[in-house]
Design an enzyme around this catalytic site. Structure first.
Site, PDB file in Angstrom:
ATOM      1  N   LYS A   1     -19.062  54.844  75.928  1.00  0.00           N
ATOM      2  CA  LYS A   1     -17.909  54.911  75.024  1.00  0.00           C
ATOM      3  C   LYS A   1     -17.542  53.501  74.577  1.00  0.00           C
ATOM      4  CE  LYS A   1     -15.803  56.819  78.318  1.00  0.00           C
ATOM      5  NZ  LYS A   1     -14.815  57.393  79.254  1.00  0.00           N
TER       6      LYS A   1
ATOM      7  N   GLU B   1     -20.861  68.974  79.192  1.00  0.00           N
ATOM      8  CA  GLU B   1     -19.694  68.686  80.043  1.00  0.00           C
ATOM      9  C   GLU B   1     -18.418  69.293  79.466  1.00  0.00           C
ATOM     10  OE1 GLU B   1     -17.083  65.562  79.640  1.00  0.00           O
ATOM     11  OE2 GLU B   1     -18.551  64.177  78.749  1.00  0.00           O
TER      12      GLU B   1
HETATM   13  N1  PSU Z   1     -16.765  60.406  76.101  1.00  0.00           N
HETATM   14  C1  PSU Z   1     -15.875  60.845  75.174  1.00  0.00           C
HETATM   15  N2  PSU Z   1     -14.769  61.479  75.591  1.00  0.00           N
HETATM   16  C2  PSU Z   1     -14.526  61.700  76.907  1.00  0.00           C
HETATM   17  C3  PSU Z   1     -15.459  61.255  77.888  1.00  0.00           C
HETATM   18  C4  PSU Z   1     -16.555  60.609  77.432  1.00  0.00           C
HETATM   19  O1  PSU Z   1     -16.078  60.654  73.991  1.00  0.00           O
HETATM   20  O2  PSU Z   1     -13.511  62.307  77.235  1.00  0.00           O
HETATM   21  C5  PSU Z   1     -15.235  61.540  79.349  1.00  0.00           C
HETATM   22  C6  PSU Z   1     -16.560  61.903  80.023  1.00  0.00           C
HETATM   23  O3  PSU Z   1     -16.366  63.100  80.741  1.00  0.00           O
HETATM   24  C7  PSU Z   1     -16.819  60.753  80.968  1.00  0.00           C
HETATM   25  C8  PSU Z   1     -15.415  60.377  81.338  1.00  0.00           C
HETATM   26  O4  PSU Z   1     -17.595  61.113  82.082  1.00  0.00           O
HETATM   27  O5  PSU Z   1     -14.741  60.422  80.076  1.00  0.00           O
HETATM   28  C9  PSU Z   1     -15.305  59.034  82.015  1.00  0.00           C
HETATM   29  O6  PSU Z   1     -14.020  58.875  82.515  1.00  0.00           O
HETATM   30  P1  PSU Z   1     -13.700  57.675  83.517  1.00  0.00           P
HETATM   31  O7  PSU Z   1     -13.828  56.442  82.676  1.00  0.00           O
HETATM   32  O8  PSU Z   1     -12.312  57.929  83.990  1.00  0.00           O
HETATM   33  O9  PSU Z   1     -14.731  57.744  84.607  1.00  0.00           O
END
Ligand code: PSU
Ligand code: MN
Length: 317
Positions: free
Chosen positions: A168, A34
């Site tokens: 996360k 990603e």
């Molecule tokens: N894990 C990390 N750093 C990130 C992300 C995940 O360590 O930046 C990103 C991934 O792309 C994940 C996104 O899909 O954060 C999720 O964001 P949200 O909670 O806004 O859906």
């Protein structure tokens, strides 16, 4: 550059790099990566380093990396070294998930793809294995704010195996696990019966399903696909112990960052980047070093899964 074929029809919105197209055409293992962690998750210049280390780990594992991003009205599947440098320094990139993918394709600039958008692109391109740092999930307080990552619904509907270090740890992890179970998404411990704790190898939470190695993971994924369930799968890989941050220490930093985010009125898509940046400050950059290490480790494990899937050799469901 080549276009992906879907049911033999070129998809005009995808642009595969020549290397990725050649690997897919000859059935060699490919791992999707990603790009939101490049555009929004990590500070420069460590963001570019993360991208480069992930790609190198996939190659060292015998697979072809396909980093996914949006630029110039196309979903790029496989970036050149120059593309990665440009993306890592792109001004005002968008953070793209299912809801704004089509909109992002209508603008000229760069966008980083989250887990959800990367899964969509990988599936369109015919890539089954995807490595990232951590998946999104239910944010702390999400039962009130409804801030629940679209990653969870994407995992429920798109059949891609996502290799990560767990949700996360800035999230409400127990509620995230409940939401994944409700959606029929298997959460599989890689070599462990405990859920990987993202920055730390352990989380204190059990996982119901465990695989010991890549061949077992490949068998499980093939069975899942053959049932036609349509969902993805989460492979949760613990960060190597030497790279981890003790659970109590990182929890303290996250709690402080969460309070700061609330006080500053940060929420929705901005929450994850803001909190990660604050945790990095609070840990003197150790969270960033751990994040890079776990991304690299996940890329290595994902390559082993992609290689094992080719070895299993069953037709895709
Ligand atoms: N894990 C990390 N750093 C990130 C992300 C995940 O360590 O930046 C990103 C991934 O792309 C994940 C996104 O899909 O954060 C999720 O964001 P949200 O909670 O806004 O859906
Ligand atoms: Mn969100």
């Amino acid at each position: 550059m080549a276009r992906a074929t879907l049911c033999g029809v070129a998809h005009p919105l995808l642009r595969l790099s020549a290397e990725v197209a050649a690997a897919l055409a000859s059935g060699r293992p490919v791992v999707a990566l990603e790009s939101t962690l490049i555009t929004h998750g990590l500070p420069a210049p460590r963001n570019l380093e993360a991208a480069q280390r992930a790609e190198a780990a996939v190659r060292a594992g015998g697979a072809t990396p396909a980093t996914i991003a949006v630029h110039g009205g196309r979903i790029l599947v496989g970036l050149t070294a120059t593309d990665s440098e440009t993306l890592a320094a792109a001004p005002e990139p968008w953070k793209v998930s299912r809801h704004n993918l089509a909109a992002a394709l209508g603008r000229p600039g760069w966008s980083g793809t989250t887990v959800s958008a990367t899964m969509i692109a990988a599936h369109l391109a015919g890539i089954e294995v995807f490595a990232t740092g951590g998946i999104g999930g239910v944010h702390r307080g999400g039962q009130d704010s409804m801030d629940i990552s679209s990653d969870l619904d994407e995992l429920a509907r798109t059949p891609v195996a996502v290799v990560c270090a767990g949700p996360k740890s800035i999230l409400d992890v127990p509620r995230t696990l409940e939401a994944l179970e409700t959606r029929g998404v298997p959460v599989v411990g890689w070599g462990t019966t405990e859920l990987a704790g993202f920055f730390s190898p352990t989380s204190g939470l059990p996982v119901a399903i465990t695989v010991d190695d890549a061949p077992a993971a490949a068998d499980l994924w093939r069975r899942h696909r053959s049932l036609g369930l349509g969902s993805g799968m989460v492979f949760a890989v613990p960060i190597p112990a030497a790279d981890g941050i003790p659970h109590d220490e990182i929890e303290g930093a996250i709690a402080t960052a969460e309070l700061g985010a609330s006080a500053a009125g940060i929420h929705s898509a901005a929450a994850t980047p803001w909190i990660l940046a604050r945790v990095a400050e609070l840990t003197d950059g150790r969270s960033v070093a751990a994040n890079l290490a776990l991304i690299e480790n996940n890329a290595r494990v994902a390559a082993s899964l992609a290689v094992a899937l080719v070895a299993v050799g069953l037709p895709r469901a």
